[in-house]
Design an enzyme around this catalytic site. Structure first.
Site, PDB file in Angstrom:
ATOM      1  N   LYS A 172      32.406  38.188  36.259  1.00 34.15           N
ATOM      2  CA  LYS A 172      31.596  37.086  36.800  1.00 34.15           C
ATOM      3  C   LYS A 172      30.223  37.577  37.250  1.00 34.15           C
ATOM      4  O   LYS A 172      29.220  36.933  37.005  1.00 34.15           O
ATOM      5  CB  LYS A 172      32.264  36.464  38.039  1.00 34.15           C
ATOM      6  CG  LYS A 172      33.527  35.715  37.791  1.00 34.15           C
ATOM      7  CD  LYS A 172      33.946  34.945  39.042  1.00 34.15           C
ATOM      8  CE  LYS A 172      34.141  35.775  40.289  1.00 34.15           C
ATOM      9  NZ  LYS A 172      35.199  36.793  40.235  1.00 34.15           N
ATOM     10  N   ARG A 223      44.752  41.679  44.670  1.00 29.62           N
ATOM     11  CA  ARG A 223      43.665  40.726  44.430  1.00 29.62           C
ATOM     12  C   ARG A 223      44.009  39.782  43.287  1.00 29.62           C
ATOM     13  O   ARG A 223      43.680  38.596  43.318  1.00 29.62           O
ATOM     14  CB  ARG A 223      42.357  41.475  44.120  1.00 29.62           C
ATOM     15  CG  ARG A 223      41.758  42.144  45.345  1.00 29.62           C
ATOM     16  CD  ARG A 223      40.697  43.148  44.973  1.00 29.62           C
ATOM     17  NE  ARG A 223      39.478  42.539  44.488  1.00 29.62           N
ATOM     18  CZ  ARG A 223      38.558  43.186  43.777  1.00 29.62           C
ATOM     19  NH1 ARG A 223      38.747  44.465  43.454  1.00 29.62           N
ATOM     20  NH2 ARG A 223      37.475  42.582  43.378  1.00 29.62           N
ATOM     21  N   ARG A 235      36.809  30.010  46.467  1.00 31.76           N
ATOM     22  CA  ARG A 235      37.978  30.774  46.027  1.00 31.76           C
ATOM     23  C   ARG A 235      39.276  30.109  46.479  1.00 31.76           C
ATOM     24  O   ARG A 235      40.341  30.636  46.204  1.00 31.76           O
ATOM     25  CB  ARG A 235      37.912  32.178  46.605  1.00 31.76           C
ATOM     26  CG  ARG A 235      37.463  33.222  45.573  1.00 31.76           C
ATOM     27  CD  ARG A 235      37.299  34.487  46.357  1.00 31.76           C
ATOM     28  NE  ARG A 235      37.463  35.692  45.633  1.00 31.76           N
ATOM     29  CZ  ARG A 235      36.469  36.539  45.399  1.00 31.76           C
ATOM     30  NH1 ARG A 235      35.233  36.215  45.697  1.00 31.76           N
ATOM     31  NH2 ARG A 235      36.716  37.692  44.835  1.00 31.76           N
ATOM     32  N   ARG A 295      35.262  51.647  44.677  1.00 31.98           N
ATOM     33  CA  ARG A 295      35.262  50.670  45.761  1.00 31.98           C
ATOM     34  C   ARG A 295      36.672  50.611  46.324  1.00 31.98           C
ATOM     35  O   ARG A 295      37.626  50.608  45.561  1.00 31.98           O
ATOM     36  CB  ARG A 295      34.907  49.292  45.177  1.00 31.98           C
ATOM     37  CG  ARG A 295      33.648  48.703  45.708  1.00 31.98           C
ATOM     38  CD  ARG A 295      33.222  47.508  44.892  1.00 31.98           C
ATOM     39  NE  ARG A 295      34.087  46.349  45.070  1.00 31.98           N
ATOM     40  CZ  ARG A 295      33.819  45.139  44.575  1.00 31.98           C
ATOM     41  NH1 ARG A 295      32.711  44.954  43.870  1.00 31.98           N
ATOM     42  NH2 ARG A 295      34.638  44.132  44.756  1.00 31.98           N
ATOM     43  N   ARG A 321      36.074  51.395  37.290  1.00 33.92           N
ATOM     44  CA  ARG A 321      34.782  50.995  37.854  1.00 33.92           C
ATOM     45  C   ARG A 321      34.346  51.966  38.955  1.00 33.92           C
ATOM     46  O   ARG A 321      35.142  52.399  39.773  1.00 33.92           O
ATOM     47  CB  ARG A 321      34.888  49.582  38.422  1.00 33.92           C
ATOM     48  CG  ARG A 321      33.561  49.049  38.916  1.00 33.92           C
ATOM     49  CD  ARG A 321      33.528  47.564  38.906  1.00 33.92           C
ATOM     50  NE  ARG A 321      34.247  46.987  40.035  1.00 33.92           N
ATOM     51  CZ  ARG A 321      34.208  45.682  40.318  1.00 33.92           C
ATOM     52  NH1 ARG A 321      33.524  44.854  39.555  1.00 33.92           N
ATOM     53  NH2 ARG A 321      34.874  45.210  41.347  1.00 33.92           N
TER      54      ARG A 321
HETATM   55  P1  AMP Z   1      34.139  40.050  45.248  1.00 32.13           P
HETATM   56  O1  AMP Z   1      33.083  41.085  45.227  1.00 32.13           O
HETATM   57  O2  AMP Z   1      33.624  38.675  44.876  1.00 32.13           O
HETATM   58  O3  AMP Z   1      35.352  40.439  44.452  1.00 32.13           O
HETATM   59  O4  AMP Z   1      34.635  39.908  46.763  1.00 32.13           O
HETATM   60  C1  AMP Z   1      35.188  40.995  47.448  1.00 32.13           C
HETATM   61  C2  AMP Z   1      36.054  40.536  48.605  1.00 32.13           C
HETATM   62  O5  AMP Z   1      35.271  39.738  49.514  1.00 32.13           O
HETATM   63  C3  AMP Z   1      37.219  39.649  48.223  1.00 32.13           C
HETATM   64  O6  AMP Z   1      38.345  40.385  47.802  1.00 32.13           O
HETATM   65  C4  AMP Z   1      37.465  38.916  49.553  1.00 32.13           C
HETATM   66  O7  AMP Z   1      38.126  39.741  50.487  1.00 32.13           O
HETATM   67  C5  AMP Z   1      36.059  38.687  50.057  1.00 32.13           C
HETATM   68  N1  AMP Z   1      35.514  37.390  49.553  1.00 32.13           N
HETATM   69  C6  AMP Z   1      34.438  37.201  48.742  1.00 32.13           C
HETATM   70  N2  AMP Z   1      34.230  35.896  48.501  1.00 32.13           N
HETATM   71  C7  AMP Z   1      35.219  35.231  49.155  1.00 32.13           C
HETATM   72  C8  AMP Z   1      35.574  33.853  49.298  1.00 32.13           C
HETATM   73  N3  AMP Z   1      34.871  32.878  48.688  1.00 32.13           N
HETATM   74  N4  AMP Z   1      36.662  33.557  50.058  1.00 32.13           N
HETATM   75  C9  AMP Z   1      37.359  34.499  50.697  1.00 32.13           C
HETATM   76  N5  AMP Z   1      37.102  35.812  50.599  1.00 32.13           N
HETATM   77  C10 AMP Z   1      36.027  36.186  49.842  1.00 32.13           C
END
Ligand code: AMP
Length: 210
Positions: A13, A167, A88, A156, A123
């Site tokens: 994404k 996840r 989400r 990460r 990654r």
């Molecule tokens: P991402 O980089 O988008 O994968 O986000 C990393 C982490 O941030 C996720 O695994 C969640 O813990 C938190 N996070 C990011 N966006 C959201 C969201 N819209 N709702 C809840 N947690 C989020």
């Protein structure tokens, strides 16, 4: 144009958000990036989010909804935006609707779980500038060293295998229901993530134009 990018963690994404951002000249807004930045800066939001994030869980809805509310008031969003990683959960999508934010299209980037596990395990990110690499598909010139700023590249914490599994489970349980939510609104378009990023980008841009 106001867009949402939907997809499992690691479906690409973020990369597609950048492509759209450049093509349409609208900002890509990643709640994940905003939270990571808050964490780095030691803000209250960052501290609230840390334990959830480290375990691969979602940060509570009210925390991310507040983040998005504030971000969407910024001037650069006036001509449109791409949301990457928000909403989400169904309550997050309902909150957007309640805010009166009009969404034109929701693009789902679909990639099978097995492919995602392979992608995320390789990654690496630069601990200083955040540049992103992959041991197999996009290695840095010198192993473990960032091409851009020479700092170390690291895994990460939420890309560790057990966390990736968590996840993915969270995605299927809490985020995938959004597909039905936006399908009912007639806004969902699915793009199959390809092996070649450029191919996926072509399909994504086509889906936006359609
Ligand atoms: P991402 O980089 O988008 O994968 O986000 C990393 C982490 O941030 C996720 O695994 C969640 O813990 C938190 N996070 C990011 N966006 C959201 C969201 N819209 N709702 C809840 N947690 C989020």
């Amino acid at each position: 144009m106001n867009l949402i990018l939907l997809g499992a963690p690691g479906a690409g994404k973020g990369t597609q958000a950048e492509v759209i951002c450049n093509a349409l000249n609208i900002p890509a807004i990643s709640t994940g990036n905003i939270i990571r930045e808050a964490l780095k800066n030691g803000t209250e939001t960052g501290l609230k989010a840390k334990s959830y994030m480290d375990e691969g869980k979602l940060v509570p809805d009210e925390v991310v909804i507040d983040i998005i509310k504030e971000r969407l008031t910024k001037d650069d969003c006036q001509n449109g935006f791409i949301l990457d990683g928000f909403p989400r959960t169904v309550p997050q999508a309902e909150a957007l609707d309640k805010m009166g934010v009009k969404i034109d299209k929701v693009i789902e980037i679909y990639v099978a779980d097995e492919t995602i596990q392979k992608r995320l395990s390789g990654r690496r990110v630069c601990e200083k500038c955040g540049a992103s690499y992959h041991t197999e598909f996009k290695p840095s010139k010198a192993e473990g060293i960032c091409d851009v700023c020479n700092a170390s590249t690291v895994i990460r914490k939420d890309d560790e295998p057990a966390t990736v599994l968590a996840r993915l489970n969270v995605y299927h349980e809490q985020t995938a229901p959004l597909k039905g939510y936006y399908e009912n609104q007639g806004k969902l378009v699915t793009v199959e993530g390809q092996e070649e990023v450029a191919e996926t980008s072509k399909l994504t841009l086509k889906a936006i134009e359609a």
